[in-house]
Design an enzyme around this catalytic site. Structure first.
Site, mmCIF file in Angstrom:
data_model
loop_
_atom_site.group_PDB
_atom_site.id
_atom_site.type_symbol
_atom_site.label_atom_id
_atom_site.label_comp_id
_atom_site.label_asym_id
_atom_site.label_seq_id
_atom_site.Cartn_x
_atom_site.Cartn_y
_atom_site.Cartn_z
ATOM 1 N N HIS A 279 0.865 -1.182 0.000
ATOM 2 C CA HIS A 279 0.000 0.000 0.000
ATOM 3 C C HIS A 279 0.895 1.224 0.000
ATOM 4 O O HIS A 279 1.737 1.396 0.871
ATOM 5 C CB HIS A 279 -0.916 0.025 1.226
ATOM 6 C CG HIS A 279 -1.826 1.219 1.249
ATOM 7 N ND1 HIS A 279 -3.094 1.208 0.693
ATOM 8 C CD2 HIS A 279 -1.648 2.483 1.743
ATOM 9 C CE1 HIS A 279 -3.658 2.390 0.849
ATOM 10 N NE2 HIS A 279 -2.799 3.186 1.473
ATOM 11 N N CYS A 280 0.707 2.084 -1.002
ATOM 12 C CA CYS A 280 1.561 3.264 -1.154
ATOM 13 C C CYS A 280 0.791 4.516 -0.725
ATOM 14 O O CYS A 280 -0.180 4.898 -1.385
ATOM 15 C CB CYS A 280 2.030 3.399 -2.602
ATOM 16 S SG CYS A 280 3.102 4.835 -2.867
ATOM 17 N N PRO A 281 1.208 5.179 0.358
ATOM 18 C CA PRO A 281 0.494 6.396 0.771
ATOM 19 C C PRO A 281 0.679 7.550 -0.204
ATOM 20 O O PRO A 281 -0.159 8.456 -0.257
ATOM 21 C CB PRO A 281 1.121 6.718 2.132
ATOM 22 C CG PRO A 281 2.479 6.091 2.091
ATOM 23 C CD PRO A 281 2.322 4.858 1.264
ATOM 24 N N ASN B 251 -3.269 4.598 -2.527
ATOM 25 C CA ASN B 251 -3.881 3.430 -3.141
ATOM 26 C C ASN B 251 -2.967 2.238 -2.928
ATOM 27 O O ASN B 251 -1.762 2.385 -2.686
ATOM 28 C CB ASN B 251 -4.088 3.657 -4.639
ATOM 29 C CG ASN B 251 -5.137 2.738 -5.232
ATOM 30 O OD1 ASN B 251 -5.732 1.916 -4.534
ATOM 31 N ND2 ASN B 251 -5.368 2.866 -6.530
#
Length: 263
Positions: A119-121, A125
């Site tokens: 999960h990439c802040p 997403n």
């Protein structure tokens, strides 16, 4: 072409993606204003350099928008499981739903994602099976734009001819504004280069970031593949030119190795 939008309600993610967008907006506005247009108007650089910078900027923004709004591969509540593939599915102990193996439950988003990488802040997403190629594009185009910006900042002081028709704003603030631009360029280029390298090694070895952290062996999922097939599978097409186009839809390829199932 049908592009479905996917939004994650996360204030921290909104803040992170706003920072990324702010860096893009800063360089896209000030680099042309302070460097490109003045030197073009005085005949120091050709129009092609201006056009190429805006193309790189546009592709970077398109990749950011698509990576942050594309469905990463969220599993439906009641998935259709082919009888021949049931042995490749398992029960998630967090949402109590069936999912293909190599899926992962994202605690931030609250659902399972097929072949989730992380999960990439910074894009607010998940990076999963259906948007991994867009995240890879974002890393690539961010490197191109950052390097382009650094080269222009460097040439402004050490290569380009001095400007004669400077306005008062440019005369007063040019040095500070371009120093900020160069600092952003160094940080973005260094960070994106490192991220792009780790993503490429994971794709070529058929290992997600989560699997690397869990010390899984890629032999569990099949034999190693060529780099062409690995990238074609991630991007959803064997046409290499399409690997660089963010405004398109992805179609899964028929993979020969196991545990590749789509809902």
């Amino acid at each position: 072409m049908k592009l479905r939008l996917h939004f994650v309600v996360d204030p921290m993610g909104w803040l992170c993606i706003s920072v990324v967008f702010g860096i893009w907006l800063y360089n896209t506005f000030f680099v042309p204003k302070l460097v490109l247009f003045p030197h073009y108007n005085e005949g120091h650089i050709p129009w092609a350099i201006v056009v190429c910078y805006y193309i790189a900027s546009g592709l970077c923004l398109a990749a950011l928008f698509r990576a942050s709004t594309a469905d990463p591969g969220r599993l439906p509540v009641d998935p259709h499981i082919p009888h021949a593939e049931r042995e490749h599915w398992e029960l998630c102990n967090k949402c109590n739903l069936m999912r293909p193996k190599r899926s992962h439950h994202c605690s931030r988003c609250g659902h399972c994602v097929r072949r989730m990488d992380h999960h990439c802040p910074w894009i607010n997403n998940c990076v999963g099976e259906d948007n991994h190629w867009l995240f890879l594009q974002l890393c690539f185009y961010a490197q191109v734009l950052s390097l382009f910006t650094l080269v222009l900042d460097f040439c402004q002081y050490y290569y380009f001819q001095p400007l004669t028709g400077l306005d008062q704003f440019t005369t007063r603030h040019e040095l500070a504004l371009l120093r900020i631009s160069a600092l952003m360029g160094v940080v973005m280029f260094g960070g994106m280069s490192s991220l792009f390298y780790t993503q490429m090694t994971g794709i070529l070895s058929d290992m997600t970031t989560i699997e690397k952290m869990a010390h899984f062996s890629n032999e569990t999922y099949g034999a190693k593949r060529s780099w062409q097939w690995a990238l074609a599978e991630v991007c959803g097409t064997r046409w290499k030119l399409f690997w660089l186009i963010p405004l398109r839809s992805r179609q899964p390829l028929n993979a020969s190795h196991q545990f590749r199932s789509h809902v």
